[in-house]
Design an enzyme around this catalytic site. Structure first.
Site, short mmCIF file in Angstrom:
data_model
loop_
_atom_site.label_atom_id
_atom_site.label_comp_id
_atom_site.label_asym_id
_atom_site.label_seq_id
_atom_site.Cartn_x
_atom_site.Cartn_y
_atom_site.Cartn_z
N GLU A 169 -0.94 19.17 4.02
CA GLU A 169 -2.31 18.70 3.48
C GLU A 169 -3.35 18.98 4.53
OE1 GLU A 169 -2.38 15.90 -0.43
OE2 GLU A 169 -2.70 14.98 1.73
N ARG A 184 1.56 0.92 -10.72
CA ARG A 184 1.86 -0.40 -10.63
C ARG A 184 0.82 -1.44 -10.34
NH1 ARG A 184 1.68 -1.14 -5.17
NH2 ARG A 184 2.33 0.66 -3.85
N LYS A 231 4.31 13.68 -5.18
CA LYS A 231 2.78 13.78 -4.71
C LYS A 231 2.49 15.17 -5.24
CE LYS A 231 2.31 10.42 -1.00
NZ LYS A 231 3.42 9.43 -1.39
#
Length: 445
Positions: free
Chosen positions: A200, A293, A116
């Site tokens: 974050e 995906r 990430k």
């Protein structure tokens, strides 16, 4: 086109891929664990191979067993579905090194977007908006505290290698951060083998909106609209709809352009999803993560855009052009997906068991992608998802009406299930207004 395809997955997604493969005349090969031997996807495949016991590490994540099954059956390609090995870059490389076709993005793209922190930095460099946060892992608790002070509370504490809503915690102040940091780091080490943590900014009222992208064989990246995914429990999705009732035409243009830039930044090929957080007050959105995906919720995009995303995946993997005109993608109508899980409808705790009754709804605008039939058993070894109920209509209102009727018609007895929750949600004024956020489920409970 590919002639034979091994599906390295189970349940509803395996059935979904098998359905398209058979329509295209492709020999469909299933792999299954001992616990799943009696499930529909095994009998519906042209050929099936048992790859180990119930434990996923010994079956669906057993690379050697899956490759041996591919060799034994003469498979030409492998489709990983979602979960399990679908975002495992080493597996993708091994598949291709074995001379097989990998039906998914390249291993380099999986690697780039799998972490990430790395993904955030790549996206920022590509001009994709990212939320205020760390550009490197918070090496220890002191670093996390310092980062949070600079970002401003509340903050989200996230496992850098996490995904699917796992490995996340919210801290409203330093005391909570100290607790959440240790909790997330420990979880990440145990679940992902990587304890890296990022900090974050946390938005108390936010919507979860994602964009479906497809990297074509000719190198172009196209966006097939957005999906609203804000009905969640424990940061995991329960309902998805397309288009998002929160997204205006102008905002949609910005969303789709950012998602295409994200794909282009990593030379993306095949299907993927760029997930974002939308602040409804300011109409600002921020990159959250990229899933390299096919998504669980891909059917809502299929209905709105009139495409078969599995077929498009296979065509990209085979080096073929898409079935649609990339310059003339036009959405039509509205679609909603409800995830029918084996869990109690109040606390959402897993409730596996033998299925004694299973009657699926049918009718105009109703589709069910299921992994089970009556007589099967939902075991505790895998995800609780039993089926996806997808409804579509000319308008959101028509789709909601069809969803109400379909939920009422869907009969499941044996394992606990969340159909009563959906019946409640589809009468909820906040949901019906379209003006909801990721806190809607907690407000209902």
């Amino acid at each position: 086109m590919i002639e034979s395809l091994l599906i390295a997955n189970r349940g509803e997604i395996a059935r979904r891929v098998i359905r398209t493969a058979k329509r295209l005349g492709i020999r469909a090969i299933a792999v299954h664990s001992e616990a799943d031997a009696g499930l529909p996807f095994v009998t519906e495949a042209d050929e099936a191979v048992c790859v180990g016991p119930a434990n996923p590490a010994q079956s669906y994540r057993n690379v050697e067993a899956i490759l041996a099954a591919a060799k034994k059956t003469g498979a030409q390609a492998i489709h990983p579905g979602y979960g399990f090995l679908s975002e495992n870059a080493d597996f993708a490389r091994t598949v291709e090194a074995s001379g097989l076709i990998w039906v998914g993005p390249g291993a380099d793209a999986i690697t780039a977007m799998g972490d990430k922190i790395n993904a955030r930095n790549l996206m920022a460099a590509a001009g994709v908006p990212v939320a205020p946060g760390t550009t490197d892992p918070a090496a220890d608790l002191d670093a996390a505290v310092a980062a949070a002070a600079g970002i401003g509370y509340p903050v989200m504490v996230k496992a850098a290698a996490g995904g699917g809503g796992m490995g996340m915690g919210v801290a409203a102040d330093e005391a909570a951060l100290r607790t959440e940091y240790d909790k997330v780091r420990s979880f990440a080490e145990r679940m992902f083998g990587d304890g890296s943590v990022l900090i974050e900014r946390y938005f108390p009222r936010v919507r979860h909106v994602e964009v479906q992208i497809l990297g074509l064989a000719d190198g172009r990246v196209v966006a097939l609209g957005e999906r609203e995914c804000s009905v969640q429990r424990r940061n995991q999705k329960l309902v998805e709809e397309s288009p998002s009732p929160a997204v205006s035409p102008e905002l949609r243009e910005r969303f789709l352009a950012a998602a295409v830039r994200a794909g282009e930044a990593v030379n993306y090929r095949n299907a993927g999803t760029v997930e974002c957080l939308l602040d409804p007050a300011t109409q600002e959105f921020f990159f959250l993560e990229m899933n390299t995906r096919l998504q669980v919720e891909h059917p809502v995009t299929e209905h709105v855009y009139g495409v078969d995303l599995v077929e498009e995946q296979l065509r990209v993997a085979a080096g073929l052009a898409p079935t649609f005109d990339p310059d003339a993608l036009t959405p039509h109508g509205h679609a909603i997906e409800l995830r029918i899980n084996a869990e109690d409808p109040k606390r959402f705790l897993p409730g596996p068991g033998a299925i004694t009754t299973w009657n699926e709804p049918a009718g105009a605008g109703v589709r069910v992608d299921s992994g089970y039939v009556a007589g099967n058993t939902v075991t505790p070894f895998y995800d609780s998802l039993m089926a996806k109920l997808i409804v579509s209509g000319a308008t959101r209102e028509e789709a909601v009406e069809r969803a109400r009727a379909a939920v009422a018609q869907f009969e499941i007895a044996g394992p606990k299930n969340n159909l009563p929750f959906f019946a409640e949600l589809l009468e909820n004024p906040e949901f019906l207004s379209g003006d909801y956020d990721t806190g809607i489920v907690s407000r209902m409970r």
